[in-house]
Design a protein around this motif. Sequence first.
Motif, PDB file in Angstrom:
ATOM      1  N   VAL A 109       0.832  -1.200   0.000  1.00 56.44           N
ATOM      2  CA  VAL A 109       0.000   0.000   0.000  1.00 56.44           C
ATOM      3  C   VAL A 109       0.869   1.253   0.000  1.00 56.44           C
ATOM      4  O   VAL A 109       0.635   2.194  -0.775  1.00 56.44           O
ATOM      5  CB  VAL A 109      -0.967  -0.001   1.211  1.00 56.44           C
ATOM      6  N   VAL A 110       1.906   1.256   0.838  1.00 55.86           N
ATOM      7  CA  VAL A 110       2.767   2.440   0.905  1.00 55.86           C
ATOM      8  C   VAL A 110       3.454   2.681  -0.442  1.00 55.86           C
ATOM      9  O   VAL A 110       3.469   3.805  -0.963  1.00 55.86           O
ATOM     10  CB  VAL A 110       3.804   2.280   2.040  1.00 55.86           C
ATOM     11  N   GLN A 111       3.981   1.620  -1.024  1.00 50.95           N
ATOM     12  CA  GLN A 111       4.637   1.793  -2.331  1.00 50.95           C
ATOM     13  C   GLN A 111       3.634   2.274  -3.372  1.00 50.95           C
ATOM     14  O   GLN A 111       3.958   3.057  -4.255  1.00 50.95           O
ATOM     15  CB  GLN A 111       5.281   0.488  -2.810  1.00 50.95           C
ATOM     16  N   LEU A 157      14.398   8.139  -3.516  1.00 51.90           N
ATOM     17  CA  LEU A 157      13.936   8.747  -4.758  1.00 51.90           C
ATOM     18  C   LEU A 157      12.405   8.736  -4.821  1.00 51.90           C
ATOM     19  O   LEU A 157      11.778   9.734  -5.163  1.00 51.90           O
ATOM     20  CB  LEU A 157      14.525   7.985  -5.950  1.00 51.90           C
ATOM     21  N   GLU A 158      11.822   7.568  -4.446  1.00 48.44           N
ATOM     22  CA  GLU A 158      10.362   7.439  -4.504  1.00 48.44           C
ATOM     23  C   GLU A 158       9.697   8.501  -3.628  1.00 48.44           C
ATOM     24  O   GLU A 158       8.706   9.119  -4.019  1.00 48.44           O
ATOM     25  CB  GLU A 158       9.919   6.041  -4.074  1.00 48.44           C
ATOM     26  N   VAL A 159      10.267   8.691  -2.414  1.00 46.08           N
ATOM     27  CA  VAL A 159       9.672   9.671  -1.509  1.00 46.08           C
ATOM     28  C   VAL A 159       9.829  11.078  -2.069  1.00 46.08           C
ATOM     29  O   VAL A 159       8.881  11.882  -2.061  1.00 46.08           O
ATOM     30  CB  VAL A 159      10.303   9.560  -0.101  1.00 46.08           C
ATOM     31  N   ILE A 160      11.024  11.374  -2.610  1.00 51.64           N
ATOM     32  CA  ILE A 160      11.240  12.713  -3.174  1.00 51.64           C
ATOM     33  C   ILE A 160      10.259  12.961  -4.320  1.00 51.64           C
ATOM     34  O   ILE A 160       9.629  14.019  -4.406  1.00 51.64           O
ATOM     35  CB  ILE A 160      12.699  12.855  -3.659  1.00 51.64           C
ATOM     36  N   VAL A 161      10.119  11.962  -5.196  1.00 53.78           N
ATOM     37  CA  VAL A 161       9.206  12.102  -6.329  1.00 53.78           C
ATOM     38  C   VAL A 161       7.785  12.369  -5.836  1.00 53.78           C
ATOM     39  O   VAL A 161       7.097  13.266  -6.327  1.00 53.78           O
ATOM     40  CB  VAL A 161       9.232  10.825  -7.206  1.00 53.78           C
ATOM     41  N   PHE A 162       7.380  11.603  -4.834  1.00 54.46           N
ATOM     42  CA  PHE A 162       6.022  11.759  -4.312  1.00 54.46           C
ATOM     43  C   PHE A 162       5.819  13.172  -3.759  1.00 54.46           C
ATOM     44  O   PHE A 162       4.834  13.839  -4.074  1.00 54.46           O
ATOM     45  CB  PHE A 162       5.774  10.717  -3.215  1.00 54.46           C
ATOM     46  N   VAL A 163       6.803  13.613  -2.947  1.00 53.17           N
ATOM     47  CA  VAL A 163       6.659  14.932  -2.322  1.00 53.17           C
ATOM     48  C   VAL A 163       6.595  16.022  -3.387  1.00 53.17           C
ATOM     49  O   VAL A 163       5.740  16.910  -3.359  1.00 53.17           O
ATOM     50  CB  VAL A 163       7.822  15.179  -1.335  1.00 53.17           C
ATOM     51  N   VAL A 177       7.698  16.777 -16.336  1.00 48.42           N
ATOM     52  CA  VAL A 177       8.217  16.467 -14.990  1.00 48.42           C
ATOM     53  C   VAL A 177       7.908  15.013 -14.652  1.00 48.42           C
ATOM     54  O   VAL A 177       8.774  14.254 -14.203  1.00 48.42           O
ATOM     55  CB  VAL A 177       7.586  17.404 -13.933  1.00 48.42           C
ATOM     56  N   GLY A 178       6.648  14.613 -14.914  1.00 47.51           N
ATOM     57  CA  GLY A 178       6.260  13.234 -14.642  1.00 47.51           C
ATOM     58  C   GLY A 178       7.095  12.249 -15.433  1.00 47.51           C
ATOM     59  O   GLY A 178       7.535  11.225 -14.906  1.00 47.51           O
ATOM     60  N   GLY A 238       1.351   6.338  -6.873  1.00 50.56           N
ATOM     61  CA  GLY A 238       0.125   7.045  -7.252  1.00 50.56           C
ATOM     62  C   GLY A 238       0.316   8.546  -7.339  1.00 50.56           C
ATOM     63  O   GLY A 238      -0.290   9.208  -8.187  1.00 50.56           O
ATOM     64  N   GLY A 239       1.173   9.094  -6.479  1.00 45.68           N
ATOM     65  CA  GLY A 239       1.451  10.527  -6.557  1.00 45.68           C
ATOM     66  C   GLY A 239       1.984  10.897  -7.930  1.00 45.68           C
ATOM     67  O   GLY A 239       1.618  11.927  -8.519  1.00 45.68           O
ATOM     68  N   LEU A 240       2.835  10.019  -8.457  1.00 43.99           N
ATOM     69  CA  LEU A 240       3.413  10.263  -9.777  1.00 43.99           C
ATOM     70  C   LEU A 240       2.336  10.154 -10.865  1.00 43.99           C
ATOM     71  O   LEU A 240       2.287  10.973 -11.790  1.00 43.99           O
ATOM     72  CB  LEU A 240       4.537   9.248 -10.027  1.00 43.99           C
ATOM     73  N   TYR A 241       1.469   9.151 -10.744  1.00 41.03           N
ATOM     74  CA  TYR A 241       0.386   9.020 -11.735  1.00 41.03           C
ATOM     75  C   TYR A 241      -0.482  10.272 -11.741  1.00 41.03           C
ATOM     76  O   TYR A 241      -0.919  10.749 -12.791  1.00 41.03           O
ATOM     77  CB  TYR A 241      -0.486   7.800 -11.440  1.00 41.03           C
ATOM     78  N   ALA A 242      -0.734  10.790 -10.538  1.00 40.39           N
ATOM     79  CA  ALA A 242      -1.574  11.987 -10.445  1.00 40.39           C
ATOM     80  C   ALA A 242      -0.927  13.134 -11.210  1.00 40.39           C
ATOM     81  O   ALA A 242      -1.611  13.925 -11.860  1.00 40.39           O
ATOM     82  CB  ALA A 242      -1.791  12.362  -8.982  1.00 40.39           C
ATOM     83  N   LEU A 243       0.410  13.195 -11.134  1.00 34.91           N
ATOM     84  CA  LEU A 243       1.104  14.261 -11.853  1.00 34.91           C
ATOM     85  C   LEU A 243       0.883  14.127 -13.367  1.00 34.91           C
ATOM     86  O   LEU A 243       0.762  15.123 -14.076  1.00 34.91           O
ATOM     87  CB  LEU A 243       2.600  14.192 -11.514  1.00 34.91           C
ATOM     88  N   PHE A 244       0.817  12.886 -13.853  1.00 32.29           N
ATOM     89  CA  PHE A 244       0.515  12.682 -15.272  1.00 32.29           C
ATOM     90  C   PHE A 244      -0.901  13.156 -15.607  1.00 32.29           C
ATOM     91  O   PHE A 244      -1.163  13.639 -16.694  1.00 32.29           O
ATOM     92  CB  PHE A 244       0.624  11.196 -15.640  1.00 32.29           C
ATOM     93  N   SER A 245      -1.809  12.962 -14.653  1.00 31.31           N
ATOM     94  CA  SER A 245      -3.217  13.241 -14.935  1.00 31.31           C
ATOM     95  C   SER A 245      -3.545  14.718 -14.951  1.00 31.31           C
ATOM     96  O   SER A 245      -4.494  15.126 -15.613  1.00 31.31           O
ATOM     97  CB  SER A 245      -4.110  12.604 -13.881  1.00 31.31           C
TER      98      SER A 245
END
Lengths: 290, 343
Positions: A7-9, A141-147, A203-204, A14-21
């Motif tokens: 779930v955490v991953q 990296l994942e956390v930085i991308v999400f933030v 960016v995404g 998902g944060g990144l997908y949202a950036l695409f959307s």
Amino acid sequence: MVWTNAVVQGLLLGGLYALFSVGLSLMFGVMRFVNLAHGDFSVLAAYAAYVLVEHAGGTPLWTFAAVVPMAAVVGFFLQHFILDRALGAGELSPLLVTFGLSIFIESALQQGFGANNDSLFLGPLSYQSWKITNTLYLGRLEVIVFVVAVALISGLQLFLSRTQPGRLLRATADNPRAAALSGVNPRRVRALATAIALATVAVGGLFLAMRTSFTPTSGSNDLIFAFEAVIIGGLGSLWGTLLGGLILGVAQTVGSQINPADGILAGHLVFLAVLAYRPQGILAARNAAL
Amino acid sequence: MSTLEAPVMTNRTVKRYSRNSLGALGIGAVVAAVLVVLPAFVGESSINQLTQFFSFLILAIGWNVLAGYGGMVSIGQQAYLGIASYAVLYLSLHGVLSWWAAPIAIAFCGVLSIPISYLAFRLRGSFFAIGTWVIAEVCLLVVAQIESLGGGAGASLNDLNRFSPNTAGDVTYWVGLAIVLISLASVALLLRSRVGLALMSIRDDELAAEATGVNVMRTKRIAYVLSATICAGAGVLLILSNLEVQPNSSFSVQYSAFMIFMVLVGGMGTFEGPIVGAIVFFALQQWLAANGAWYLIILGAVAVAVTLWLPRGVWGTVDPRNRRSLVPLRHRVSVSATVESGE
């Protein structure tokens, strides 16, 4: 514990997908069509960064400064010379034009770079992680991308709700004719929307290329995920889109946890379930177009 | 100028067939007859090429029903293509001769498209386009997991091996020709019916159509099912001629690119357009196929250019008012009026 991890991953993805959307729903709001080449522009940005790093060296991180403004400029001209013309040519034209563009970009990239997987490697940052518990590690990296993704989306939502250009975008999305009558230049608003859309999707694309890998044809999947996030969350606000992205990300990682080959399928099924039972999306705002 | 109506004797006749369309039907019949007997005269490779051409032509016809007449752009019709191919494979593995499996597979897809349409029709316009694509991807991902059908690696169709390649090629060619003719006939019949008229009125103005009493959802659904059934015909033909299937190629979104290209170039919403488009596409493919991705680059660029600068396509440009229509799809009123008095 594996489930918590999944779930955490998923949330991080998902944060990144949202950036695409975000760009997809912004363009849809203003122009009422989905740019079918949306995902391909993210891949194009990734290849641009790849080439820049190859020639100029250094860490891929600096390419943000070059690629993202470039994408915005491309968006402006794309709108000015192609999409505006397509909008005037009939209801189906923007769809057909952007689909043609998508085929064009994907096959041109294939011709230029081959069908291989490529990736933007960030050195140690690509694999370092924070240990939360013995079984839960968060990739840095994942956390930085999400933030960064969530910050960008929040910033864009603030831009839309608080600034003058943002108000013009929302006005045009709500009622293009009334907006034009009260003095909004619709061409400029459309160009702004597309420029923002391409900048955010660039960016995404760079983030995705750093997190995983990309191929000339991976833009199709990016488009589909962006679209699913928009529909799951519901049109109306970027918060809905963010929520949709998070749900899609979790569905995919939990799906892969059940069966490694089923991640993407699980995401599609969640999308279809939302379509069947709540077609307006989970967080659909009333009467809001953006 | 008089505001009074002048008494006018009019002589109105409603005609469906014109000289053009009667001639075209005659030529069409001759062409069809020649195509039927062709295997007796030309070599196997030409026959196989024609079969390939038929499968593209069928796809163009199927997509045109949906987008050209129904106004619904789908990029997921490859779902029916793939499912039909796999249905033939499944039936042949269970003892049904592949040629007999063809009509069953096509009918199966037609029935399957009904429940799918309920899901797809929740979305409209752009969202419908991508929604159908997601549905096709789901079909791909599910089929790729069925091990008895070859899983992700695909499988080959073996039950036609007991015939000589010549016989198998010829029969498959005739199957293809039959599917082409039936598809063309069913589209023509649909368009001549009330449903066809309703469909085109929805495409032109959905709200106005609904206001005049057209059952919008039902009409759209009929078009969707017909389109799915026709696209399934192409899927059947592809497995019969290639004798193998592989999920990633059977369900490839490239087929949507082909369909869109053919219909756009030929002329969307015209009966003749898909035929013209399929010929152009086939020629382009034969000419450029050796050059790898280049032919897709050109395909994409041409699709963009045609949409922007030649939106009616080749046929629509040749015949902008649909006067030269070669197929009698509409009634025409011809008026010969004689004004007896007045200015």
